[in-house]
Scaffold this active site. Structure first.
Site, mmCIF file in Angstrom:
data_model
loop_
_atom_site.group_PDB
_atom_site.id
_atom_site.type_symbol
_atom_site.label_atom_id
_atom_site.label_comp_id
_atom_site.label_asym_id
_atom_site.label_seq_id
_atom_site.Cartn_x
_atom_site.Cartn_y
_atom_site.Cartn_z
ATOM 1 N N VAL A 112 0.837 -1.199 0.000
ATOM 2 C CA VAL A 112 0.000 0.000 0.000
ATOM 3 C C VAL A 112 0.874 1.252 0.000
ATOM 4 O O VAL A 112 0.603 2.213 -0.729
ATOM 5 C CB VAL A 112 -0.975 -0.004 1.201
ATOM 6 C CG1 VAL A 112 -1.765 1.292 1.272
ATOM 7 C CG2 VAL A 112 -1.931 -1.187 1.108
ATOM 8 N N CYS A 113 1.943 1.242 0.772
ATOM 9 C CA CYS A 113 2.846 2.399 0.837
ATOM 10 C C CYS A 113 3.521 2.643 -0.509
ATOM 11 O O CYS A 113 3.648 3.788 -0.952
ATOM 12 C CB CYS A 113 3.905 2.184 1.909
ATOM 13 S SG CYS A 113 3.246 2.007 3.576
ATOM 14 N N ALA A 114 3.961 1.587 -1.146
ATOM 15 C CA ALA A 114 4.597 1.716 -2.459
ATOM 16 C C ALA A 114 3.609 2.291 -3.466
ATOM 17 O O ALA A 114 3.953 3.190 -4.248
ATOM 18 C CB ALA A 114 5.118 0.360 -2.926
#
Length: 166
Positions: A59-61
């Protein structure tokens, strides 16, 4: 304070919650060459700050990539991503993912950003997923503390706030 969970577990956020209308707190973080950078280094510009626990997770990427792609089309807006990742890991990730339109910073050393913006998850020593928009005069015009750390922020609302901010 914002109520935040991570994988369903309630998190304790350390620091002061930032609200729309507040003067954006200045902070210091490290760039990928271990140089200290401050929010005030970008004064006079609209700033979108994308906060992620770690760029090395799905999700962060995706969040970082989406804001990188959006930044290419924004004028007079600086997009900054902040995480607790080490600067060396961030640098490798930036190169591996062809990130060219945003700056990515590490808050690992002092957690200064985390405490100034109330996003330090005490139990994990990671940053709570959030987005902040700051106008060219240093006022906060948009905040989102994502309630579940594994969920995406509202990209459309954040980018709409950027376009409405001068």
């Amino acid at each position: 304070m914002a109520n935040v969970t991570f994988k369903g577990t309630p998190m304790t956020l350390i620091g002061d919650e930032v609200k729309v209308g507040d003067a954006a707190p200045d902070f210091k973080v490290l760039d990928n060459d271990l140089n200290e950078v401050r929010l005030s280094d970008y004064s006079g510009q609209v700033r979108l700050i994308s906060v992620v626990p770690s760029v090395d997770t799905g999700v962060c990427a995706e969040q970082t990539q989406r804001f990188n792609d959006a930044a290419e089309k924004l004028s007079n807006v600086k997009v900054l991503t902040v995480s607790m990742d080490l600067p060396f890991a961030q640098k490798r990730w930036i190169q591996a993912n062809d990130i060219q339109h945003i700056d990515i910073f590490s808050d690992h050393k002092d957690a200064d950003f985390a405490q100034q913006y109330g996003v330090l998850m005490e139990e994990l020593r990671l940053l709570a997923r959030s987005v902040f928009v700051i106008d060219s005069e240093g006022k906060v015009t948009y905040t989102e503390y994502v309630s579940e750390g594994t969920n995406h922020p509202d990209y459309e609302k954040a980018l709409a706030a950027v376009k409405e901010t001068k």
